[in-house]
Enzyme design. Structure first.
Site, short mmCIF file in Angstrom:
data_model
loop_
_atom_site.label_atom_id
_atom_site.label_comp_id
_atom_site.label_asym_id
_atom_site.label_seq_id
_atom_site.Cartn_x
_atom_site.Cartn_y
_atom_site.Cartn_z
N ASP A 1 0.83 -1.22 0.00
CA ASP A 1 0.00 0.00 0.00
C ASP A 1 0.85 1.26 0.00
O ASP A 1 0.51 2.27 -0.63
CB ASP A 1 -0.94 0.02 1.23
N ASN B 1 -4.53 -1.92 -4.55
CA ASN B 1 -5.82 -2.00 -3.85
C ASN B 1 -5.73 -1.16 -2.58
O ASN B 1 -6.29 -1.52 -1.55
CB ASN B 1 -6.15 -3.46 -3.53
N ASP C 1 -11.20 -3.03 11.04
CA ASP C 1 -10.12 -3.93 10.61
C ASP C 1 -9.78 -4.94 11.70
O ASP C 1 -9.72 -6.15 11.46
CB ASP C 1 -8.86 -3.13 10.23
N GLU D 1 -11.16 -5.31 0.94
CA GLU D 1 -10.32 -6.10 0.04
C GLU D 1 -11.10 -7.21 -0.66
O GLU D 1 -10.76 -7.66 -1.74
CB GLU D 1 -9.14 -6.68 0.80
N HIS E 1 -5.16 -9.61 2.92
CA HIS E 1 -4.15 -9.77 3.98
C HIS E 1 -4.74 -10.13 5.34
O HIS E 1 -4.19 -10.95 6.06
CB HIS E 1 -3.34 -8.47 4.07
N ARG E 2 -5.88 -9.49 5.67
CA ARG E 2 -6.41 -9.72 7.02
C ARG E 2 -7.01 -11.12 7.20
O ARG E 2 -7.01 -11.67 8.29
CB ARG E 2 -7.41 -8.64 7.43
N LYS F 1 0.21 -6.59 1.56
CA LYS F 1 -0.51 -5.31 1.47
C LYS F 1 -0.15 -4.39 2.63
O LYS F 1 0.05 -3.19 2.45
CB LYS F 1 -2.02 -5.54 1.41
O1 LIG Z 1 -8.51 5.90 6.79
C1 LIG Z 1 -7.90 4.84 6.91
O2 LIG Z 1 -6.65 4.80 7.04
C2 LIG Z 1 -8.66 3.58 6.92
C3 LIG Z 1 -10.02 3.60 7.17
C4 LIG Z 1 -10.83 2.38 7.28
O3 LIG Z 1 -11.61 2.28 6.11
P1 LIG Z 1 -13.18 2.71 6.04
O4 LIG Z 1 -13.31 4.10 6.49
O5 LIG Z 1 -13.49 2.51 4.59
O6 LIG Z 1 -13.93 1.75 6.94
C5 LIG Z 1 -9.96 1.13 7.40
O7 LIG Z 1 -10.74 -0.02 7.20
C6 LIG Z 1 -8.81 1.14 6.44
O8 LIG Z 1 -8.01 -0.01 6.56
C7 LIG Z 1 -7.91 2.32 6.70
C1 LIG Z 2 -9.65 -1.95 4.44
C2 LIG Z 2 -8.33 -1.99 4.38
O1 LIG Z 2 -7.56 -1.33 3.47
P1 LIG Z 2 -7.75 -0.02 2.58
O2 LIG Z 2 -6.82 0.99 3.16
O3 LIG Z 2 -7.37 -0.42 1.21
O4 LIG Z 2 -9.19 0.43 2.67
C3 LIG Z 2 -7.55 -2.81 5.33
O5 LIG Z 2 -6.31 -2.64 5.40
O6 LIG Z 2 -8.12 -3.66 6.05
#
Ligand SMILES: O=C(O)C1=C[C@@H](OP(=O)(O)O)[C@@H](O)[C@H](O)C1
Ligand SMILES: C=C(OP(=O)(O)O)C(=O)O
Length: 428
Positions: free
Chosen positions: A49, A94, A314, A342, A386-387, A412
């Site tokens: 990422d 992604n 998460d 994901e 990944h999770r 990721k």
């Molecule tokens: O802002 C961020 O860093 C994130 C927000 C969350 O997503 P959502 O707001 O779509 O739930 C989380 O699931 C993602 O892994 C990271």
């Molecule tokens: C939802 C996730 O990732 P993203 O930052 O791509 O939304 C995650 O890391 O669980």
């Protein structure tokens, strides 16, 4: 396809440090690029990422020096929005934390941009963000399906004004508008429509913006005001906290197996909402000790919980597999947006938990898990998520092995997850 079989783990004990936070790494990189001055980021996460964000910044003309181990990066800020004279196509894998914030920042910049990603990215919604940016004057078109990437952005700077943001699917849309708003010409007033999900991630955003010299007026997460025409200012140094979501697997392992696990790099001082995962383990019966930069868990027999986990989407997945070791039926509620991450995580968790023998009820926005009498060996499909790979590694804390299909998908956010897990696993 590569497979990894984890034999039953006899004992869990030890100290483990988690790599840098994905959420903080990508936010800080973007703001360092937009800021005036030079920023040195330390404890940066080295994962897919972040690689996508770094590659995009390079294409956008940002100068940075990355250390050999890729955890230290010195960024020379542009002192304002991006400006490119030739069209740029950015591939963002992604990574939601690259796609959404870059979409907003580029709409407020000057140049022509295409944002693309992996096939799954084309199924992850972005319509609410694009609608919000259109209200600020943006020119963004969908290249394939309405409301989904890939996108074409004709960047020409943005005016700002009153903008409604639908917060009910992802907090990343609000995060993206917040981070871009100081670049807009006028003051921006953001009004949230729909119930804001994953709210603690907004605190990460506001805190990072503050470190880069921009204040946001936050009216109870319903309305936000940000002055226009501002330039982010480099804080000089930016230390990335350890990743609280990555910590969840080790903390859960300690809680399940009855050992003591100390996770360093996150703690009571952390800004990440996922640190509150430890409170869920505590409610399940584990003993938790907090330090400013560590969380220590000592396991005890676990009991099921029934909780709204919208605030920790998460880390909540880790409760999904911890539930296999808890007495009673665990319910994880208000997690509709698991479906747009994901993979469709509600469907995937239900399918894989059933494979190891659990009784599962999958609702539209919840999951209920009753553990089996004896866990069955299964080859866990990971759906390029990944999770799923990381939380199902915990199945090996039973008397039964578990096979993880495509374990490399942890790249990721946590490329060396399985090696770090090994450091707290003991044969006797
Ligand atoms: O802002 C961020 O860093 C994130 C927000 C969350 O997503 P959502 O707001 O779509 O739930 C989380 O699931 C993602 O892994 C990271
Ligand atoms: C939802 C996730 O990732 P993203 O930052 O791509 O939304 C995650 O890391 O669980």
């Amino acid at each position: 396809m590569e497979q990894l079989t984890l034999k039953p783990i006899a004992r869990i004990d030890g100290t483990v440090n988690v790599p840098g936070s994905k959420s903080l790494s990508n936010r800080a990189l973007l703001l360092a690029a937009l800021a005036s001055g030079e920023t040195t980021l330390t404890n940066l996460l080295d994962s897919d990422d972040i690689r996508h964000m770094l590659a995009a910044l390079k294409q956008l003309g940002v100068d940075y020096q990355l250390s050999e181990d890729k955890t230290r990066c010195t960024v020379t800020g542009l002192g304002g929005a991006f400006k490119v004279s030739t069209p740029q196509s950015l591939f963002l894998g992604n990574a939601g934390t690259a796609m959404r914030p870059l979409c907003a920042a580029l709409a407020a910049s000057v140049g022509e941009f295409e944002l693309t990603g992996e096939p799954r990215m084309e199924e992850r919604p972005i319509g609410a963000l694009v609608d919000a940016l259109h209200q600020a004057g943006a020119q963004i078109d969908y290249l394939k399906n309405d409301a989904y990437p890939p996108l074409k952005i004709a960047g020409q700077g943005l005016k700002g004004g009153h903008i409604q943001v639908d917060g009910s699917v992802s907090s990343q849309f609000l995060t993206a508008v917040l981070m871009a708003a100081p670049l807009f010409e006028d003051t921006t007033e953001i009004e949230i429509v729909g119930e804001l999900v994953s709210k603690p991630y907004i605190d990460i955003t506001l805190d990072t913006m503050a470190k880069f010299g921009v204040q946001v007026n936050n009216h109870d997460y319903q309305r936000f005001e940000i002055s226009g025409g501002q330039t982010y200012r480099s804080p000089g140094q930016f230390l990335v906290e350890g990743d609280a979501s990555s910590a969840s697997y080790f903390l859960a392992a300690g809680a399940i197996k009855g050992g003591t696990v100390k996770v360093t790099g996150i703690g009571s001082d952390s800004i990440q909402g996922d640190k509150d995962f430890a409170l869920v383990l505590e409610k399940m019966g584990a003993e938790i000790q907090w330090g400013p930069d560590y969380i220590q868990v000592t396991g005890a027999p676990l009991k099921a919980v029934d909780m709204d986990m919208n605030h920790i989407p998460d880390a909540a997945m880790t409760i999904g597999t911890a539930a296999l070791f808890a007495e009673g039926k665990t319910a994880i509620r208000n997690i509709y947006n698991w479906r747009v991450k994901e993979t469709d995580r509600l469907a995937a968790m239900a399918a894989e938990l059933r494979k190891v023998g659990a009784e599962v009820i999958e609702g539209e926005d919840f999951i209920e898990i009753t553990p089996p009498e004896a866990i069955k060996h299964a080859a866990i499909d990971t759906y390029n998520d990944h999770r799923i790979a990381m939380c199902f590694s915990l199945v090996a804390l039973s008397d039964t092995a578990v096979t993880i299909n495509d374990p490399g998908c942890t790249a990721k956010t946590f490329p060396d997850y399985f090696e770090r897990l090994k450091t707290i696993c003991h044969e006797r």
